[in-house]
Write an enzyme that holds these catalytic residues in place. Sequence first.
Site, PDB file in Angstrom:
ATOM      1  N   GLN A   1      -5.707  -3.022  -7.092  1.00 41.59           N
ATOM      2  CA  GLN A   1      -6.058  -1.610  -6.883  1.00 41.59           C
ATOM      3  C   GLN A   1      -5.056  -0.928  -5.989  1.00 41.59           C
ATOM      4  O   GLN A   1      -4.425  -1.556  -5.137  1.00 41.59           O
ATOM      5  CB  GLN A   1      -7.472  -1.499  -6.307  1.00 41.59           C
ATOM      6  CG  GLN A   1      -7.588  -1.355  -4.805  1.00 41.59           C
ATOM      7  CD  GLN A   1      -7.337  -2.662  -4.048  1.00 41.59           C
ATOM      8  OE1 GLN A   1      -6.857  -3.644  -4.613  1.00 41.59           O
ATOM      9  NE2 GLN A   1      -7.636  -2.639  -2.773  1.00 41.59           N
TER      10      GLN A   1
ATOM     11  N   TYR B   1      -9.422   7.056 -11.554  1.00 42.49           N
ATOM     12  CA  TYR B   1     -10.475   8.052 -11.299  1.00 42.49           C
ATOM     13  C   TYR B   1     -10.359   8.569  -9.880  1.00 42.49           C
ATOM     14  O   TYR B   1      -9.950   7.849  -8.978  1.00 42.49           O
ATOM     15  CB  TYR B   1     -11.881   7.502 -11.571  1.00 42.49           C
ATOM     16  CG  TYR B   1     -12.261   6.219 -10.848  1.00 42.49           C
ATOM     17  CD1 TYR B   1     -11.888   4.977 -11.352  1.00 42.49           C
ATOM     18  CD2 TYR B   1     -13.036   6.245  -9.686  1.00 42.49           C
ATOM     19  CE1 TYR B   1     -12.258   3.798 -10.719  1.00 42.49           C
ATOM     20  CE2 TYR B   1     -13.419   5.063  -9.046  1.00 42.49           C
ATOM     21  CZ  TYR B   1     -13.020   3.848  -9.566  1.00 42.49           C
ATOM     22  OH  TYR B   1     -13.378   2.689  -8.935  1.00 42.49           O
ATOM     23  N   PRO B   2     -10.720   9.828  -9.697  1.00 42.35           N
ATOM     24  CA  PRO B   2     -10.732  10.384  -8.351  1.00 42.35           C
ATOM     25  C   PRO B   2     -12.092  10.169  -7.693  1.00 42.35           C
ATOM     26  O   PRO B   2     -13.097  10.040  -8.400  1.00 42.35           O
ATOM     27  CB  PRO B   2     -10.482  11.869  -8.585  1.00 42.35           C
ATOM     28  CG  PRO B   2     -11.051  12.150  -9.929  1.00 42.35           C
ATOM     29  CD  PRO B   2     -10.984  10.871 -10.719  1.00 42.35           C
ATOM     30  N   MET B   3     -12.127  10.118  -6.377  1.00 39.87           N
ATOM     31  CA  MET B   3     -13.423   9.975  -5.701  1.00 39.87           C
ATOM     32  C   MET B   3     -13.459  10.687  -4.349  1.00 39.87           C
ATOM     33  O   MET B   3     -12.421  10.980  -3.760  1.00 39.87           O
ATOM     34  CB  MET B   3     -13.809   8.501  -5.544  1.00 39.87           C
ATOM     35  CG  MET B   3     -13.039   7.728  -4.519  1.00 39.87           C
ATOM     36  SD  MET B   3     -13.729   6.063  -4.254  1.00 39.87           S
ATOM     37  CE  MET B   3     -15.060   6.377  -3.121  1.00 39.87           C
ATOM     38  N   ASN B   4     -14.666  10.952  -3.915  1.00 38.50           N
ATOM     39  CA  ASN B   4     -14.949  11.529  -2.592  1.00 38.50           C
ATOM     40  C   ASN B   4     -15.904  10.630  -1.852  1.00 38.50           C
ATOM     41  O   ASN B   4     -16.645   9.857  -2.464  1.00 38.50           O
ATOM     42  CB  ASN B   4     -15.689  12.873  -2.737  1.00 38.50           C
ATOM     43  CG  ASN B   4     -14.772  14.008  -3.136  1.00 38.50           C
ATOM     44  OD1 ASN B   4     -13.559  13.903  -3.028  1.00 38.50           O
ATOM     45  ND2 ASN B   4     -15.375  15.085  -3.599  1.00 38.50           N
ATOM     46  N   LYS B   5     -15.942  10.795  -0.548  1.00 38.19           N
ATOM     47  CA  LYS B   5     -17.073  10.314   0.251  1.00 38.19           C
ATOM     48  C   LYS B   5     -17.908  11.564   0.522  1.00 38.19           C
ATOM     49  O   LYS B   5     -17.361  12.579   0.991  1.00 38.19           O
ATOM     50  CB  LYS B   5     -16.574   9.667   1.541  1.00 38.19           C
ATOM     51  CG  LYS B   5     -15.878   8.310   1.306  1.00 38.19           C
ATOM     52  CD  LYS B   5     -16.876   7.187   1.120  1.00 38.19           C
ATOM     53  CE  LYS B   5     -16.280   5.880   0.614  1.00 38.19           C
ATOM     54  NZ  LYS B   5     -15.312   5.263   1.488  1.00 38.19           N
TER      55      LYS B   5
ATOM     56  N   HIS C   1     -17.075  -3.549   1.907  1.00 45.12           N
ATOM     57  CA  HIS C   1     -16.408  -3.135   0.668  1.00 45.12           C
ATOM     58  C   HIS C   1     -15.226  -4.064   0.363  1.00 45.12           C
ATOM     59  O   HIS C   1     -15.062  -4.529  -0.769  1.00 45.12           O
ATOM     60  CB  HIS C   1     -15.963  -1.678   0.845  1.00 45.12           C
ATOM     61  CG  HIS C   1     -14.903  -1.213  -0.096  1.00 45.12           C
ATOM     62  ND1 HIS C   1     -15.201  -0.644  -1.314  1.00 45.12           N
ATOM     63  CD2 HIS C   1     -13.546  -1.224  -0.001  1.00 45.12           C
ATOM     64  CE1 HIS C   1     -14.061  -0.330  -1.919  1.00 45.12           C
ATOM     65  NE2 HIS C   1     -13.059  -0.668  -1.151  1.00 45.12           N
TER      66      HIS C   1
ATOM     67  N   ARG D   1       0.835  -1.218   0.000  1.00 45.18           N
ATOM     68  CA  ARG D   1       0.000   0.000   0.000  1.00 45.18           C
ATOM     69  C   ARG D   1       0.865   1.262   0.000  1.00 45.18           C
ATOM     70  O   ARG D   1       0.520   2.255  -0.622  1.00 45.18           O
ATOM     71  CB  ARG D   1      -0.909   0.013   1.225  1.00 45.18           C
ATOM     72  CG  ARG D   1      -1.994  -1.046   1.123  1.00 45.18           C
ATOM     73  CD  ARG D   1      -2.832  -1.171   2.386  1.00 45.18           C
ATOM     74  NE  ARG D   1      -3.880  -2.139   2.170  1.00 45.18           N
ATOM     75  CZ  ARG D   1      -4.084  -3.222   2.925  1.00 45.18           C
ATOM     76  NH1 ARG D   1      -3.334  -3.450   3.975  1.00 45.18           N
ATOM     77  NH2 ARG D   1      -5.054  -4.056   2.624  1.00 45.18           N
TER      78      ARG D   1
END
Length: 277
Positions: free
Chosen positions: A212, A172-176, A199, A158
């Site tokens: 990932q 891709y970028p992401m948010n919560k 998850h 990691r």
Amino acid sequence: MNRPGGASESLAAPTANMTEGWHCLHVYYRLHPLAPGFPTGQAREELLTALDPQRDGAPQRLQVSVVSGHRADLGLMLMDPDPLKIDSVLQSIRTSSLGPFLEPAYSFVSISEVSEYVPTVEQYGERLLREGAATDDPAYLAKVKAYEQRLPMMNKQRLYPDFPDWPVTCFYPMNKIRDPQANWYREPFSSRSKLMAEHATSGIKFAGRVSQLITASTGFDDWEWGVTLWARAPEYIKEIVYTMRFDEASARYAAFGPFYISYVMPIAQALDHLRVS
Ligand code: 76R
């Protein structure tokens, strides 16, 4: 400089380098049409050098890919403890003969981390017990032992990831989200942890097909995480992203930015493909 309480003594020297983990940069370029007679031979040599992962001074990780669609042509993913080593790759590109023809189309700045939801050995054991295991069950003890042996390697991957040798990559970028009706950041840790465990269970089914890397970007870029996926074949990208949309953690709380799908290859092959010969 002395600070009250002698706090400075306990702090490491100020540094732009990561003390644990690496800086990470995803950058995408669009190639403009080259004027007839443009000396591509020399320009090609310059890029072959700048983007050679084996050269002296190259960042720890340097991956080149060719991007599908009009969003970009060339994709780079760079990782190193030193942010300036990463940036110097960009400066080499900018000041190369091809620089004026390579328009930066997108970039994403992040750092590697071990998520707070990665269970410790104790938390892992407690989870098994909650799921019905008994403390004296040899299968329970074997599972905890195996996790204890696996965890340091998983955390190393990691923080200092080896990139898989697979041809397809997706970023891709992401948010919560922080909606009044669904605010991830107002949920107690125990609920968030439970959702992240769900998850993980759904993600583990893709082992061997998709790999990932989640890099953290809160404070570094406009989104909270960068999601980098590598797949053995393109359809697995669609399958994992679709499947994980149904995880409560994504279905209820996730928001996504633009997707970049690209094909990993050495820079020489990428330049052939882009007709920079
Ligand atoms: O060992 C473990 O239990 C690790 C579990 C795990 C964590 C902590 C895990 C497993 N993820 C974690 C954290 Mn993930 N992940 C994503 C996406 O498209 C979407 O819906 C979301 C994008 C994918 C595809 C994916 C895949 N994960 C995170 C976090 C950080 C949360 C934080 O720290 O606040 C994000 C944003 C995120 C998003 N995840 C897995 C996968 C897969 C395939 C797995 C299981 C495989 C594995 O453990 O290696």
